[in-house]
Write a protein that holds these residues in place. Structure first.
Motif, PDB file in Angstrom:
ATOM      1  N   LYS A   5       0.823  -1.207   0.000  1.00 29.72           N
ATOM      2  CA  LYS A   5       0.000   0.000   0.000  1.00 29.72           C
ATOM      3  C   LYS A   5       0.859   1.259   0.000  1.00 29.72           C
ATOM      4  O   LYS A   5       0.581   2.208  -0.733  1.00 29.72           O
ATOM      5  CB  LYS A   5      -0.950   0.019   1.195  1.00 29.72           C
ATOM      6  N   GLN A   6       1.919   1.282   0.803  1.00 31.34           N
ATOM      7  CA  GLN A   6       2.813   2.444   0.828  1.00 31.34           C
ATOM      8  C   GLN A   6       3.468   2.658  -0.539  1.00 31.34           C
ATOM      9  O   GLN A   6       3.601   3.780  -1.005  1.00 31.34           O
ATOM     10  CB  GLN A   6       3.905   2.258   1.895  1.00 31.34           C
ATOM     11  N   LYS A   8       2.265   1.671  -3.488  1.00 29.34           N
ATOM     12  CA  LYS A   8       1.235   2.135  -4.421  1.00 29.34           C
ATOM     13  C   LYS A   8       0.949   3.619  -4.211  1.00 29.34           C
ATOM     14  O   LYS A   8       0.796   4.366  -5.183  1.00 29.34           O
ATOM     15  CB  LYS A   8      -0.036   1.303  -4.265  1.00 29.34           C
ATOM     16  N   ASP A   9       0.881   4.046  -2.960  1.00 25.30           N
ATOM     17  CA  ASP A   9       0.638   5.460  -2.676  1.00 25.30           C
ATOM     18  C   ASP A   9       1.755   6.341  -3.220  1.00 25.30           C
ATOM     19  O   ASP A   9       1.504   7.404  -3.781  1.00 25.30           O
ATOM     20  CB  ASP A   9       0.487   5.697  -1.164  1.00 25.30           C
ATOM     21  N   ARG A  10       2.991   5.900  -3.096  1.00 26.17           N
ATOM     22  CA  ARG A  10       4.125   6.695  -3.598  1.00 26.17           C
ATOM     23  C   ARG A  10       4.175   6.719  -5.117  1.00 26.17           C
ATOM     24  O   ARG A  10       4.569   7.714  -5.715  1.00 26.17           O
ATOM     25  CB  ARG A  10       5.440   6.154  -3.038  1.00 26.17           C
ATOM     26  N   LYS A  12       1.679   6.673  -7.158  1.00 30.77           N
ATOM     27  CA  LYS A  12       0.540   7.374  -7.760  1.00 30.77           C
ATOM     28  C   LYS A  12       0.946   8.650  -8.494  1.00 30.77           C
ATOM     29  O   LYS A  12       0.391   8.966  -9.539  1.00 30.77           O
ATOM     30  CB  LYS A  12      -0.502   7.723  -6.698  1.00 30.77           C
ATOM     31  N   LEU A  34       0.565  -2.676  -9.531  1.00 31.07           N
ATOM     32  CA  LEU A  34      -0.434  -1.672  -9.168  1.00 31.07           C
ATOM     33  C   LEU A  34      -1.862  -2.211  -9.266  1.00 31.07           C
ATOM     34  O   LEU A  34      -2.742  -1.784  -8.515  1.00 31.07           O
ATOM     35  CB  LEU A  34      -0.283  -0.426 -10.043  1.00 31.07           C
ATOM     36  N   SER A  48      10.284  -1.431  -3.234  1.00 30.36           N
ATOM     37  CA  SER A  48      10.560  -0.862  -1.920  1.00 30.36           C
ATOM     38  C   SER A  48      12.011  -0.408  -1.831  1.00 30.36           C
ATOM     39  O   SER A  48      12.299   0.714  -1.381  1.00 30.36           O
ATOM     40  CB  SER A  48      10.262  -1.888  -0.828  1.00 30.36           C
TER      41      SER A  48
END
Length: 73
Positions: A5-6, A8-10, A12, A34, A48
């Protein structure tokens, strides 16, 4: 290590083709990551590592505003 999740958020706000080019991870793998609810560990680890390394480089240097991975809005 960042969570999926982290990551994917970065990602975006990032240009995925530039991430692919700079990280060495095939664009299709990033796109699949994604879209997946259960991503491969190897891709999570590589993304990561890339994002954490990039964050450390940004912290230790002053950027000059031409970061190609971020879109301008």
């Amino acid at each position: 290590m960042l969570t999926p999740k982290q990551i994917k958020d970065r990602l975006k706000l990032m240009n995925l083709k530039a991430v692919s080019r700079n990280s060495g991870i095939d664009y299709r793998h990033i796109y699949t990551f994604l879209m997946s609810d259960d991503p491969k560990f190897s891709i999570v680890k590589k993304l990561s590592d890339y994002l954490e390394k990039r964050q450390q480089e940004n912290i230790s240097s002053v950027t000059n505003g031409d970061d190609e991975e971020f879109e301008t809005i």
